[in-house]
Design an enzyme around this catalytic site. Structure first.
Site, PDB file in Angstrom:
ATOM      1  N   HIS A  46       0.803  -1.436   0.139  1.00  0.00           N
ATOM      2  CA  HIS A  46      -0.028   0.006  -0.067  1.00  0.00           C
ATOM      3  C   HIS A  46       0.881   1.182  -0.084  1.00  0.00           C
ATOM      4  CE1 HIS A  46      -2.427   3.182   2.368  1.00  0.00           C
ATOM      5  NE2 HIS A  46      -3.213   2.848   1.295  1.00  0.00           N
ATOM      6  N   GLU A  49       2.256   1.928  -3.358  1.00  0.00           N
ATOM      7  CA  GLU A  49       1.032   2.526  -4.298  1.00  0.00           C
ATOM      8  C   GLU A  49       0.912   4.006  -4.012  1.00  0.00           C
ATOM      9  OE1 GLU A  49      -3.015   3.582  -4.010  1.00  0.00           O
ATOM     10  OE2 GLU A  49      -2.596   1.443  -3.159  1.00  0.00           O
ATOM     11  N   GLU A 127      -4.816   8.050   6.913  1.00  0.00           N
ATOM     12  CA  GLU A 127      -5.824   6.935   6.487  1.00  0.00           C
ATOM     13  C   GLU A 127      -6.042   5.824   7.442  1.00  0.00           C
ATOM     14  OE1 GLU A 127      -6.010   4.099   2.431  1.00  0.00           O
ATOM     15  OE2 GLU A 127      -4.216   5.460   2.672  1.00  0.00           O
TER      16      GLU A 127
END
Length: 419
Positions: A46, A49, A127
């Site tokens: 993640h 990314e 997040e």
């Protein structure tokens, strides 16, 4: 019809020509996700990314990357999953070269600027916090923890604050070098572009991709967890709940029957769960079910949010519908579910992004691609007996897991899945 080309490097290019479309979508699938990570690497897929959007050789900052695509009315995005990572761009067909240039530069020559890395680390912290604070997100994470305990499948795809804190530039680049290799990548293209020109352009764009062509393995999942109920007690107006049980892997021939069963039970306002839990009993604003198919396991889950006073009644109503599905599904319901599933496929086929994802994800994860005609035929072949047999096989209380987030005491709900 799709066409598959395997480049000398091992990179696979799969394409679908849509001459009536005015758009083209490029999907770059990487065969890595959160289940490939060790505990110390949790969140690496993640994090990478995120970082490739921070700057590359030709587009050295995030604004240059985003404005290159958005400036021509396109869409640029990415997503990390348990078993794959996806990067995609959808643009007008005349902007194919631009979209490919941006995506390939991000993935072949990302900068990993140390200052940007620390900024992005903070973004990921936020997040993670957002997911933990949002009850509808938190309940899904809690469910994963008790459905797949002590396993990477049970972790948040983003990792934890602690694991993300330990991911420096060297570790991220080493992880990327191990997994972002030609043989582990599928580039899918759909829209108004022909195969020959697409393959030539992609071959050139990804020619600088290095790394050993070794497909990395992951820890297999072995089912078994005595904990049936997970509770995150907090002040709130509602209790968010998810009820789930282990499902089947993505290569199981019965998955289309399982998908039809899901449609009958909890997909849409005409589903059994919606009709009973919301329309008939008024217990929830929305209630829905879903399936997840993975390499060696899967899941069937149901979500609802209810007033604390209605928790027991809601869970009991859901369990009643699951039990009823073993013997009472009708031929009329089966036909409706099949037509609903086929109709959605037909409508989605007009979208180049849908088509690129369809062919790319199957090639990466299944090593074979069912055409839409194949899937329509498989859906039509699902029998009433097969659907109810699956309900009987999978909807068993000892295998069920219940996650609850809200004002609830675990002791008060221990008996919900007994009997």
């Amino acid at each position: 019809m799709y066409e598959l080309s395997i480049l000398p490097s091992g990179l696979r290019v799969i394409s679908h020509h849509m001459p009536a479309s005015r758009s083209v979508t490029i999907c770059v699938y990487i065969g890595v996700g959160s289940r490939y990570e060790t505990d110390c690497e949790a969140g690496a897929s993640h994090f990478i990314e995120h970082m490739v959007f921070r700057g590359s050789k030709k587009y050295p900052d995030s604004q240059l990357i985003s404005s290159a695509i958005e400036g021509v009315g396109g869409i640029l995005n990415a997503a990390t999953d348990r078993e794959s990572t996806l990067y995609y761009a959808k643009v007008g067909s005349d902007k194919f070269a631009l979209a490919l240039d941006v995506l390939s530069d991000m993935l072949v020559t990302p900068l990993f600027n140390p200052e940007d890395l620390e900024k992005e680390r903070k973004v990921i912290y936020e997040e993670i916090s957002m997911s933990l604070d949002n009850p509808s997100h938190r309940v899904g994470l809690l469910l994963d923890e008790i459905l797949w305990p002590n396993h990477p499948l049970g972790r948040d795809i983003a990792g934890t604050r602690q694991s993300v804190a330990g991911l420096d530039k060297q570790k991220l680049q080493a992880f990327m070098h191990s997994h972002y290799t030609p043989a582990n990548i599928v580039v899918a293209v759909a829209g108004d572009i022909k195969r020959k020109s697409a393959v030539a352009a992609i071959s050139q764009a990804f020619s600088g991709l290095g790394g050993k062509n070794e497909i990395q393995s992951f820890a297999p999942y072995h089912y078994g967890n005595p904990c049936q109920i997970g509770v995150d007690k907090r002040d709130a107006e509602q209790i968010n709940l998810m009820l789930a049980m282990p499902g089947m892997n993505r290569l199981d021939d019965r998955r289309y029957a399982f998908s039809i069963l899901n449609t009958i039970l909890g997909d849409g306002m005409s589903s059994r769960l919606f009709a009973h839990v919301r329309d008939n009993l008024g217990l929830a604003y929305s209630v829905q079910s879903g399936t997840e198919f993975l390499h060696d396991t899967g899941a069937f889950s149901i979500y609802a949010a209810v007033d604390p006073a209605n928790l027991t009644a809601c869970v009991e109503a859901i369990l009643t519908e699951l039990e009823s599905a073993k013997t009472t599904i009708t031929a009329e319901e089966l036909t409706k579910a099949k037509e609903m599933s086929k109709g959605r496929i037909h409508l989605a086929m007009e979208d180049s992004r849908y088509m690129a994802k369809w062919i790319g994800s199957q090639e990466l994860l299944c090593r074979r691609v069912n055409t839409h005609e194949d899937v329509i035929r498989l859906i039509d072949g699902v029998s009433l007996k097969a659907v109810m047999e699956l309900a009987g096989e999978y909807f068993r209380k000892p295998e069920m897991r219940l996650a609850l987030v809200g004002p609830v005491d675990k002791e008060a709900v221990e008996g919900l899945l007994k009997g």
